[in-house]
Design a protein around this motif. Structure first.
Motif, mmCIF file in Angstrom:
data_model
loop_
_atom_site.group_PDB
_atom_site.id
_atom_site.type_symbol
_atom_site.label_atom_id
_atom_site.label_comp_id
_atom_site.label_asym_id
_atom_site.label_seq_id
_atom_site.Cartn_x
_atom_site.Cartn_y
_atom_site.Cartn_z
ATOM 1 N N PHE A 1 -8.285 -6.581 -11.707
ATOM 2 C CA PHE A 1 -7.616 -6.453 -10.471
ATOM 3 C C PHE A 1 -8.165 -7.238 -9.286
ATOM 4 N N ALA A 2 -9.770 -7.245 -9.030
ATOM 5 C CA ALA A 2 -10.153 -7.517 -8.191
ATOM 6 C C ALA A 2 -9.980 -9.110 -8.205
ATOM 7 N N THR B 1 2.804 -2.771 -10.170
ATOM 8 C CA THR B 1 1.603 -1.933 -9.609
ATOM 9 C C THR B 1 0.370 -3.195 -9.456
ATOM 10 N N VAL B 2 0.406 -4.095 -10.557
ATOM 11 C CA VAL B 2 -0.610 -5.220 -10.487
ATOM 12 C C VAL B 2 -0.363 -6.135 -9.172
ATOM 13 N N THR C 1 4.111 5.903 -5.529
ATOM 14 C CA THR C 1 4.393 5.956 -6.993
ATOM 15 C C THR C 1 3.041 6.508 -7.549
ATOM 16 N N LYS C 2 2.268 6.477 -7.042
ATOM 17 C CA LYS C 2 0.874 6.850 -7.480
ATOM 18 C C LYS C 2 0.488 6.654 -9.061
ATOM 19 N N PRO C 3 0.244 5.191 -9.185
ATOM 20 C CA PRO C 3 0.277 4.630 -10.742
ATOM 21 C C PRO C 3 -1.181 5.021 -11.027
ATOM 22 N N SER C 4 -1.495 4.725 -12.535
ATOM 23 C CA SER C 4 -2.760 5.137 -12.959
ATOM 24 C C SER C 4 -3.726 4.364 -12.589
ATOM 25 N N ALA D 1 0.851 -1.234 -0.033
ATOM 26 C CA ALA D 1 -0.019 -0.010 -0.047
ATOM 27 C C ALA D 1 0.893 1.231 -0.161
ATOM 28 N N LEU D 2 1.799 1.356 0.567
ATOM 29 C CA LEU D 2 2.782 2.074 0.772
ATOM 30 C C LEU D 2 3.473 2.585 -0.592
#
Length: 301
Positions: A83-84, A193-194, A70-73, A64-65
């Protein structure tokens, strides 16, 4: 599509990328091979669901950090279910099914059952993703699967189709489904990110078991506590990340074939760490399993 407009990568760059990919494969295999004894140790102090909750709570905090920094798209609407699925199948259900299954199924049969995964993944990748998997690839896959079978026989435990075995088979299916469903995400999103979203979503789904896990901590041994911490950092946070990188760089069918390396490596780790000497069948099975992986990667069909 015109091939003349496609830029070519220098041979040295391509070679470095391939070597880097195999480093990530090696890290993933080593980490997931070590997870099986760590799970057994953790189950001595925690219930199967509680162990999963602690494991991924530990992994989700740095994940989470990472997302905050990184604040990805953000995922598009049509990507939300992909994603879920990672948090639901690859983290939550996979962990619960495997942990409960390992309570009644010994290591050899468990490794045989879980390694149906590459075959399921290859079939799904051909049918859904349109990947190619030629005769040499199938030959290597079947050779590896036969090797895992010998490792299971070498454990000396009877192969039974009981509830524990069915649960582990369900865990293998969860792995395959996630691999296929999330493969398209790497066209737009970075692998880490994934992986980070998988950790966070999975931890949220397992969170209802955290109060019970916390209540079990005072009675858990030091070994069980350290195993839970290890599971959260190495086989989860690190290995899920390296696996996402591998999956982003390889066809799903070929990437999943490397999972046949896990049981032989786990056997070797058992010998080094626990002085568990494998029998002749185990050694022969390990050679066959690794040989099959080599065939698949020499004949990239």
């Amino acid at each position: 599509m015109s091939v003349t407009s496609t830029p070519t990568m220098p041979a040295s760059t391509t070679g470095n990328a391939q070597r880097g990919t195999f480093v990530f494969v090696a890290v993933t295999v080593l980490a997931w091979a070590s997870a099986f004894p760590a799970i057994r140790a953790g189950l001595q102090g925690f219930g199967p669901v509680e162990l999963g909750a602690v494991r991924f709570a530990i992994a989700a905090l740095p994940a989470a950090l990472f997302l905050l920094i990184t604040k990805p798209s953000l995922p598009r609407w049509n990507e939300l279910w992909r994603f879920a699925s990672g948090g639901l199948f690859f983290v939550c259900l996979y962990t619960i099914l495997l942990n409960i299954g390992e309570q009644t199924v010994s290591a050899g049969p468990a490794s045989f059952i879980i390694n149906v995964n590459p075959i399921i993944t290859a079939l799904m990748a051909i049918a859904i993703l349109g990947e190619r998997f030629g005769k040499w690839a199938w030959a290597g896959t079947l050779l590896s699967f036969a090797g895992i079978g010998l490792i299971a026989l070498g454990e000396g435990s009877a192969m039974q189709i009981d509830m524990g075995a069915l649960l582990i088979l369900g865990a293998a299916l969860c792995n395959s489904v996630t691999t296929i469903v999330q493969k398209p995400l790497f066209q737009r999103h970075k692998p880490l990110t994934v992986s980070a979203w998988n950790m966070v979503i999975g931890a949220v789904l397992l969170a209802p078991a955290l109060p019970s896990a916390i209540a079990q901590m005072p009675l858990a041994s030091t070994e069980s506590l350290l195993s839970a911490i290890y599971l959260g950092i190495v086989p989860s946070l690190i290995a899920y990340g390296t696996w996402s990188i591998v999956l982003s760089r390889m066809p799903a069918s070929r990437a999943s074939n490397f999972m046949y390396c896990v049981p032989p490596v786990a056997t070797a780790l058992g010998y080094v760490w626990l002085s568990e000497t494998p029998g002749l069948l185990g050694i022969l099975g390990g050679v066959l399993a690794l040989g099959g992986v080599v065939i698949v990667n020499l004949k990239k069909a």
